[in-house]
Scaffold this motif. Structure first.
Motif, PDB file in Angstrom:
ATOM      1  N   ASN A   1      34.720  18.363  36.639  1.00  0.00           N
ATOM      2  CA  ASN A   1      35.724  19.421  36.924  1.00  0.00           C
ATOM      3  C   ASN A   1      36.625  19.979  35.915  1.00  0.00           C
ATOM      4  OD1 ASN A   1      34.021  20.214  39.116  1.00  0.00           O
ATOM      5  ND2 ASN A   1      35.478  19.432  40.641  1.00  0.00           N
ATOM      6  N   GLY A   2      36.393  19.166  34.680  1.00  0.00           N
ATOM      7  CA  GLY A   2      37.175  19.608  33.578  1.00  0.00           C
ATOM      8  C   GLY A   2      38.271  18.593  33.632  1.00  0.00           C
ATOM      9  N   GLU A   3      38.230  17.538  34.291  1.00  0.00           N
ATOM     10  CA  GLU A   3      39.320  16.369  34.287  1.00  0.00           C
ATOM     11  C   GLU A   3      38.843  15.226  33.806  1.00  0.00           C
ATOM     12  OE1 GLU A   3      42.665  16.614  35.071  1.00  0.00           O
ATOM     13  OE2 GLU A   3      42.571  18.897  35.340  1.00  0.00           O
ATOM     14  N   ASP A   4      39.491  14.518  32.976  1.00  0.00           N
ATOM     15  CA  ASP A   4      39.080  12.950  32.543  1.00  0.00           C
ATOM     16  C   ASP A   4      39.129  12.211  33.797  1.00  0.00           C
ATOM     17  OD1 ASP A   4      38.715  13.674  29.845  1.00  0.00           O
ATOM     18  OD2 ASP A   4      40.695  13.162  29.268  1.00  0.00           O
ATOM     19  N   CYS A   5      37.749  11.150  33.875  1.00  0.00           N
ATOM     20  CA  CYS A   5      37.776  10.401  34.964  1.00  0.00           C
ATOM     21  C   CYS A   5      37.344   9.277  34.271  1.00  0.00           C
ATOM     22  CB  CYS A   5      37.044  11.027  36.006  1.00  0.00           C
ATOM     23  SG  CYS A   5      37.554  12.562  36.897  1.00  0.00           S
ATOM     24  N   PHE A   6      37.676   8.000  35.008  1.00  0.00           N
ATOM     25  CA  PHE A   6      37.078   6.631  34.671  1.00  0.00           C
ATOM     26  C   PHE A   6      36.199   6.399  35.746  1.00  0.00           C
ATOM     27  CE2 PHE A   6      40.905   5.476  37.140  1.00  0.00           C
ATOM     28  CZ  PHE A   6      40.324   4.406  37.893  1.00  0.00           C
ATOM     29  N   ILE A   7      34.911   5.672  35.408  1.00  0.00           N
ATOM     30  CA  ILE A   7      33.872   5.537  36.464  1.00  0.00           C
ATOM     31  C   ILE A   7      33.922   3.943  36.815  1.00  0.00           C
ATOM     32  CG2 ILE A   7      31.649   5.742  36.958  1.00  0.00           C
ATOM     33  CD1 ILE A   7      31.481   7.743  34.592  1.00  0.00           C
ATOM     34  N   LEU A   8      34.013   3.700  38.251  1.00  0.00           N
ATOM     35  CA  LEU A   8      33.885   2.247  38.646  1.00  0.00           C
ATOM     36  C   LEU A   8      32.261   2.395  39.218  1.00  0.00           C
ATOM     37  CD1 LEU A   8      37.063   1.421  40.581  1.00  0.00           C
ATOM     38  CD2 LEU A   8      36.589   0.940  38.250  1.00  0.00           C
ATOM     39  N   LYS A   9      31.398   1.269  38.877  1.00  0.00           N
ATOM     40  CA  LYS A   9      30.202   1.027  38.906  1.00  0.00           C
ATOM     41  C   LYS A   9      30.147  -0.189  39.940  1.00  0.00           C
ATOM     42  CE  LYS A   9      25.599   0.404  37.179  1.00  0.00           C
ATOM     43  NZ  LYS A   9      24.557   0.221  35.962  1.00  0.00           N
TER      44      LYS A   9
END
Length: 173
Positions: A12-20
């Motif tokens: 949604n246009g926001e920088d995110c980090f992803i945890l897997k």
């Protein structure tokens, strides 16, 4: 189980980090029962880098069912949850809108046996309170106008449709 930060992505246009979080093969075998085998189970959590809020969750599972007569069917189930509209409630930031997208894709040895089922549910919360006195279990019965939309296809899906695990969902409003 293995839990690690994998990469960054815009949601949604926001920088995110992803945890897997990946389930290890020993745990998958322990959870499997004949004739069903869980081949893969992976969870992704997307966190907004500025706010730290959880904005998306993906849960993907691939299961194989082996029948006595030799036929094999695979089920890939993906649940995507999109969270939005965080507001302060009694000192805690809580998402006030969300959208669930559940996709089940069945495929097997017979080319024409592919089936895709999709269900989507969006909700918004206007008021929220914790520890409400006198709240009974009857308050948690779903409304009678709740509806689900199912899409079923009994045909070969185009190559670009296979393996899609997330569906963008407009959670505003």
């Amino acid at each position: 189980m293995h839990f690690r930060c994998t990469r960054e992505k815009k949601v949604n246009g926001e920088d995110c980090f992803i945890l897997k979080l990946s389930t290890d093969p020993q745990t998958l075998r322990a959870k499997s029962e004949d004739p069903t085998e869980i081949i893969r189970h992976v969870l992704f959590r997307y966190f907004n880098q500025k706010t730290g809020f959880l904005v998306q969750v993906e849960d993907s599972r691939l299961t194989r069912i082996q029948f006595d007569k030799g036929d094999t069917i695979y089920w890939e189930t993906t649940i995507s949850l999109f969270l939005d509209d965080y507001k302060l409630v009694e000192g805690i930031m809580i998402a006030h809108s969300s959208c669930y997208v559940v996709t089940r894709f069945r495929f097997g040895e017979v080319v024409m046996s592919h089936t895709k089922i999709k269900m989507e549910e969006a909700w918004t919360t206007e008021e929220l309170a914790f520890n409400v006195p006198g709240l009974s279990i009857d308050c948690f019965i779903p409304p009678s106008d709740l509806k689900a939309v199912f899409i079923s296809e009994a045909c070969e899906l185009p190559q670009d449709e296979k393996g899609k695990s997330a569906v963008a969902c407009n959670t505003s409003g």
